[in-house]
Motif scaffolding. Structure first.
Motif, mmCIF file in Angstrom:
data_model
loop_
_atom_site.group_PDB
_atom_site.id
_atom_site.type_symbol
_atom_site.label_atom_id
_atom_site.label_comp_id
_atom_site.label_asym_id
_atom_site.label_seq_id
_atom_site.Cartn_x
_atom_site.Cartn_y
_atom_site.Cartn_z
ATOM 1 N N THR A 38 76.587 26.239 76.800
ATOM 2 C CA THR A 38 77.228 25.919 75.526
ATOM 3 C C THR A 38 76.922 24.469 75.188
ATOM 4 N N ASN A 64 74.359 28.873 73.468
ATOM 5 C CA ASN A 64 75.310 28.931 72.355
ATOM 6 C C ASN A 64 75.528 27.537 71.782
ATOM 7 N N LYS A 85 71.223 32.150 71.446
ATOM 8 C CA LYS A 85 71.970 33.389 71.192
ATOM 9 C C LYS A 85 72.894 33.240 69.986
ATOM 10 N N GLU A 86 73.570 32.132 69.910
ATOM 11 C CA GLU A 86 74.516 31.854 68.828
ATOM 12 C C GLU A 86 74.172 30.479 68.269
ATOM 13 N N ASN A 87 73.500 30.474 67.115
ATOM 14 C CA ASN A 87 72.908 29.235 66.607
ATOM 15 C C ASN A 87 73.845 28.394 65.750
ATOM 16 N N LYS A 88 74.860 28.984 65.177
ATOM 17 C CA LYS A 88 75.747 28.265 64.256
ATOM 18 C C LYS A 88 76.916 27.633 65.010
ATOM 19 N N LYS A 90 80.505 26.458 65.359
ATOM 20 C CA LYS A 90 81.746 26.878 64.708
ATOM 21 C C LYS A 90 82.664 25.674 64.541
#
Length: 101
Positions: A38, A64, A85-88, A90
């Motif tokens: 992360t 992530n 895997k998770e580009n944005k 949050k």
């Protein structure tokens, strides 16, 4: 000019404070990290936000992008976060925390 490149195993930037604590006035410059699970995990609480962080010439890469919550008054100059895997990244419950795409 020295330009550090960090190979991260877990989180590039991690601040979690689920209790009242003063977190403010932190500056990151010329920081580059890769291979994190992360990239950013920042969690304050409503009564104790994480304030006044500045990033200049900073990039994080990992699985992530991560999240920033309950933060206030963050500034970004030449800042990039890339998650495979998770580009944005949050963002939630923040004030004056805006990252340009």
């Amino acid at each position: 000019m020295y330009n550090p490149l960090y190979d991260a195993l877990s989180s590039c930037l991690r601040f979690e404070f689920p209790y009242l604590y003063q977190n403010q006035n932190v500056f990151f410059e010329n920081v580059h990290a890769i291979n994190a699970q992360t990239c950013i995990k920042v969690t304050g609480i409503e009564e104790s936000t994480i304030d006044n962080f500045q990033f200049k010439n900073v990039s994080f890469e990992g699985d992530n992008a991560g999240n920033i919550s309950y933060a206030k008054n963050w500034k970004f100059t030449d800042f990039k976060v890339r998650g495979a895997k998770e580009n944005k990244l949050k963002l939630s419950n923040n004030k004056d925390v805006r990252i340009k795409d």
